[in-house]
Design an enzyme around this catalytic site. Structure first.
Site, mmCIF file in Angstrom:
data_model
loop_
_atom_site.group_PDB
_atom_site.id
_atom_site.type_symbol
_atom_site.label_atom_id
_atom_site.label_comp_id
_atom_site.label_asym_id
_atom_site.label_seq_id
_atom_site.Cartn_x
_atom_site.Cartn_y
_atom_site.Cartn_z
ATOM 1 N N GLU A 54 0.821 -1.219 0.000
ATOM 2 C CA GLU A 54 0.000 0.000 0.000
ATOM 3 C C GLU A 54 0.850 1.262 0.000
ATOM 4 O O GLU A 54 0.436 2.295 -0.517
ATOM 5 C CB GLU A 54 -0.959 0.016 1.195
ATOM 6 C CG GLU A 54 -2.090 -1.011 1.118
ATOM 7 C CD GLU A 54 -1.715 -2.385 1.624
ATOM 8 O OE1 GLU A 54 -0.520 -2.610 1.940
ATOM 9 O OE2 GLU A 54 -2.602 -3.261 1.712
ATOM 10 N N PHE A 116 -11.594 -8.194 13.270
ATOM 11 C CA PHE A 116 -10.464 -8.569 12.428
ATOM 12 C C PHE A 116 -10.133 -7.424 11.465
ATOM 13 O O PHE A 116 -11.001 -6.912 10.772
ATOM 14 C CB PHE A 116 -10.782 -9.849 11.644
ATOM 15 C CG PHE A 116 -9.668 -10.246 10.722
ATOM 16 C CD1 PHE A 116 -8.424 -10.621 11.234
ATOM 17 C CD2 PHE A 116 -9.829 -10.224 9.347
ATOM 18 C CE1 PHE A 116 -7.379 -10.970 10.383
ATOM 19 C CE2 PHE A 116 -8.785 -10.565 8.492
ATOM 20 C CZ PHE A 116 -7.563 -10.943 9.010
ATOM 21 N N LYS A 166 -17.794 -1.611 5.640
ATOM 22 C CA LYS A 166 -18.124 -2.636 4.652
ATOM 23 C C LYS A 166 -19.637 -2.723 4.408
ATOM 24 O O LYS A 166 -20.081 -2.911 3.278
ATOM 25 C CB LYS A 166 -17.567 -3.985 5.101
ATOM 26 C CG LYS A 166 -17.515 -5.008 3.980
ATOM 27 C CD LYS A 166 -16.759 -6.258 4.405
ATOM 28 C CE LYS A 166 -16.694 -7.265 3.267
ATOM 29 N NZ LYS A 166 -15.963 -8.486 3.667
ATOM 30 N N MET A 479 23.774 10.205 2.896
ATOM 31 C CA MET A 479 23.567 11.488 3.554
ATOM 32 C C MET A 479 23.850 11.379 5.052
ATOM 33 O O MET A 479 24.465 12.271 5.649
ATOM 34 C CB MET A 479 22.137 11.991 3.317
ATOM 35 C CG MET A 479 21.903 13.408 3.795
ATOM 36 S SD MET A 479 22.989 14.614 3.008
ATOM 37 C CE MET A 479 21.973 15.167 1.646
#
Lengths: 565, 180
Positions: A54, A116, A166, A479
């Site tokens: 994601e 869940f 949902k 860096m």
């Protein structure tokens, strides 16, 4: 518009189509499955890119937004899917990138039960979204999505998140879509105050050493032409911030380069000599100002800015012009006198000569030693005729790329500025390529950041995105190592990497790759990468312990910029 | 220099907005001394009054961030001198103490407090006033053992003749109408 009965999930897709969405980045899972099911019927109207994580989806959406100026859209499921978006949302918030993130949520009767894959993503994302909202009733979907796009893309843009339970995705509703055009508690733009414009114009006309600093606000407002006209009329030297890159052609005679910690020498030094600073669409980030108490002390400050909370946040402003930069610059153009500042501009050019001699020539035309990041960037820029979109990850290579890549067109920089998100580069590059299908996208990444999101090579290959990736490999978190060298007595605490065979890994994803280690191979290697039909990774093994200069050391004044260690 | 400031916020009445407001304090490590939220004179609009002890510079920047929240209509701040404010306190004392001497009764009269309920076991006293005043009464009553004590957050009203919000909403409508 006539209403029709649809499910909440269908309403989500239909609403996105109403907003002109053509690309969605996402990853399915339990709580967003009804929306994915609805999406299945719309594959002709909208492209969905299945990322490998994601975080890849959200950075890709950022890259897409940066090059198109439209909102990037991403989908994720509840719980871990949603929390994996968080870094990208935070990045978009601090860099003012319009995103609409849609997350699935457990069914509303289960909210608050530790169901869940339940996570309180509305709570978690609150500090890093411009707006967010949880939908538990399908009837709310069209209006919430309309509001989301309106808020994300207007004013100072930013990410919004919609969390859809949902059961609301399954519910039916009478679908009717109306675009959002106003919210009474939200001001997307201001009427520009003509008195402040006049006051600003008076300061500009009277200034002997005026200096204009511009940021991403110019790009967001599509104010590139106004910026150019303004500086040409007044003869004022202009410098860009990291996110302001490409808003003015690199070779414009009044473009004096980049501000900030690793910006150019002239812009940093001259900030403290200027008698007037005109800041346009930038926010005086600490990487730009250095020590604030020693910043631009000889100058009056004019700030053109759309976000009132930015005015006076870091530096005291003498004249603030609140509003969209396109409009405020246009009004300023009408109010200022034609002028020239040749000798003042010449002072910047003198600084350029010093910087070229001490830093740039060695960076981009080295004659001995290992390969440098600078020469790779220079060659890639030249060979794309300075017309490519530059994407970077975060670290040394980012600063080098920002310094040496040249631009002809606006909206050609995709880089993580405020948050400094390692792992941004690869996914952002694929989003940029999808947003600008006909342009060459060159992504520079370091060996550290590359390994944070390299799984997205799979997404690039699956979708045949011809992204050109230049992996600048110094086997270090460069860096951090530079800081350890300069400020921590070379105590290289956990910055050296044992790297894998990047060519084998890239080939394993089905992507062409090539490695160069010698100067005489570099140019041909970059040419081969650009000529390749499809995605390509070029690994350039560079000097292990090179440093990026100039540098304004942390806590120092911009005028104390150093050119060498 | 730190001093007390009263931050007033008018907002839509939406779930989660309190959280969105308070995280701005948390992020800047500014403590909330007192917080009151309730319906304002305008239907659907909530009014927050938040008291902080901070420098004006920090408060000004904080209020700028609060004002920017999409669902916030308007945020502004005042010093104590610019507003009229009150808090309410309730004290529960043993009723025996009330019978044994007239001291409690005298304290109540002097403080302009009132007795709300008397039962066999306890008596409930109410007082409105500034914190120092409700605190002073608490200390006096506590000689007799205060069984329970509660103080509300601050409510405040500006010294302007009208509610700023109604003016503000008119201006906002004009502004939203004028921006193309």
């Amino acid at each position: 518009m006539a209403t029709k009965k649809v499910t909440g999930s269908q309403a989500v897709i239909l609403s996105l189509l109403e907003e002109g969405v053509d690309t969605i980045f996402g990853y399915p899972g339990g709580a967003i499955m009804p929306i994915y099911d609805a999406l299945y019927d719309f594959d002709q109207q909208v492209t969905h890119i299945l990322t490998r994580h994601e975080q890849g989806a959200v950075h890709a959406a950022e890259g897409y937004a940066k090059v198109t100026g439209r909102a990037g859209v991403c989908f994720a499921t509840s719980g871990p899917g949603a929390t994996n978006l968080i870094t990208g949302i935070a990045d978009a918030m601090i860099d003012s990138i319009p995103l609409v993130c849609i997350t699935g949520q457990v069914a509303s009767p289960l909210l608050g039960t530790d169901a869940f894959q339940e996570s309180d993503v509305v709570g978690i994302s609150m500090p890093i979204t411009k707006w967010n909202y949880q939908i538990t009733d399908a009837d709310e979907i069209p209006e919430a999505i309309a509001k989301a796009f309106y808020i994300a893309t207007t004013g100072r843009p930013g990410p919004v998140l919609l969390d859809i339970a949902k059961d609301a995705q399954f519910q039916e509703l009478d679908f009717e879509y109306k675009k959002c055009t106003k919210i009474r508690s939200y001001i997307r733009d201001y009427q520009i105050d003509p008195f402040s414009v006049k006051a600003a114009a008076d300061l500009i006309d009277a200034a002997k050493k005026p200096f204009l600093l511009f940021g991403q606000g110019v790009i967001i407002a599509n104010a590139e032409a106004e910026l150019k006209t303004f500086i040409e009329k007044t003869g004022i030297p202009a410098a860009w911030t990291l996110l302001g890159l490409s808003a003015l052609p690199s070779d414009h005679p009044l473009n004096v380069g980049m501000l900030g910690m690793h910006g150019n020498y002239g812009p940093n030094v001259k900030t403290n000599e200027a008698d007037l600073i005109i800041a346009v669409g930038m926010r005086f980030d600490d990487r730009v100002t250095g020590k604030v108490s020693a910043y631009a002390k000889n100058a009056k400050i004019i700030h053109l800015e759309i976000d009132p909370a930015e005015i006076g946040k870091i530096v005291k402003t003498d004249v603030a012009v609140l509003g969209n930069a396109k409009k405020s610059l246009a009004m300023l153009i009408d109010n200022v006198k034609e002028n020239k500042h040749e000798s003042w501009l010449q002072e910047f050019r003198e600084c350029d000569k010093i910087e070229y001699k001490k830093v740039i020539s060695k960076d981009i035309y080295p004659e001995k030693g290992g390969l440098t990041m600078g020469e790779a960037v220079r060659i890639a820029s030249e060979k794309t005729n300075n017309e490519a979109i530059l994407v970077t990850d975060v670290g040394q290579h980012q600063m080098v790329a920002a310094r040496y890549f040249k631009f002809k067109h606006s909206k050609s920089i995709v880089t993580s500025g405020g948050l400094g998100t390692m792992g941004y580069g690869i996914p952002a590059a694929m989003g940029a390529q999808l947003g600008a299908k006909n342009r060459t996208v060159v992504a520079f990444v370091g060996d550290g950041g590359f390994q944070m999101t390299l799984q997205e090579l799979g997404t690039i290959v699956q979708n045949k995105l011809p992204v050109k990736i230049v992996l600048l490999n110094n086997n270090f978190l460069g860096m951090v190592r530079q800081w350890q060298q300069l400020f921590f007595e070379k105590r290289y605490s956990f910055t050296e990497l044992q790297n894998p065979d990047f060519i084998m890994i890239t080939n394993g994803f089905g992507m062409a790759a090539h490695k160069v280690t010698k100067r005489e191979e570099l140019e041909a290697g970059i040419q081969k990468m650009l000529d390749h039909n499809g995605p390509y990774l070029l690994e350039v093994v560079v000097e292990k312990e090179d440093n990026v200069f100039p540098m304004v050391p942390s806590g120092a004044s911009v005028s104390d910029v150093i050119l060498e260690a | 220099m730190k001093q007390e400031f009263n931050i007033t916020i008018f907002s839509e009445n939406y779930i989660g907005l309190l959280n969105r407001i308070t995280i701005n304090f948390t992020r800047r490590k500014i403590n909330i001394e007192s917080l009151t939220v309730s319906a304002s004179a305008i239907q659907g609009v909530s009014k927050f009054i938040i008291v902080v002890n901070e420098t004006e510079d920090k408060v000004r920047k904080l209020v700028g961030q609060l004002d920017k929240i999409v669902d916030v209509l308007k945020a502004f701040y005042n010093t104590n001198e610019e507003i009229i404010y009150e808090e309410i306190a309730l004290y529960k004392v043993p009723t025996d103490a009330l019978y044994e001497s007239d001291q409690i009764e005298k304290m109540v009269r002097k403080a302009g407090a009132r007795i709300m309920e008397i039962t066999r076991e306890y008596t409930v006293i109410e007082k409105t006033g500034h914190k120092e005043e409700t605190q002073a009464l608490f200390e006096e009553l506590n000689q007799f053992g205060v069984m329970q004590f509660v103080r509300s957050g601050r409510i405040a009203i500006t010294r302007d003749p009208i509610e700023r919000l109604s003016e503000f909403l008119k201006e906002r409508d004009a502004l939203l109408g004028s921006i193309d």
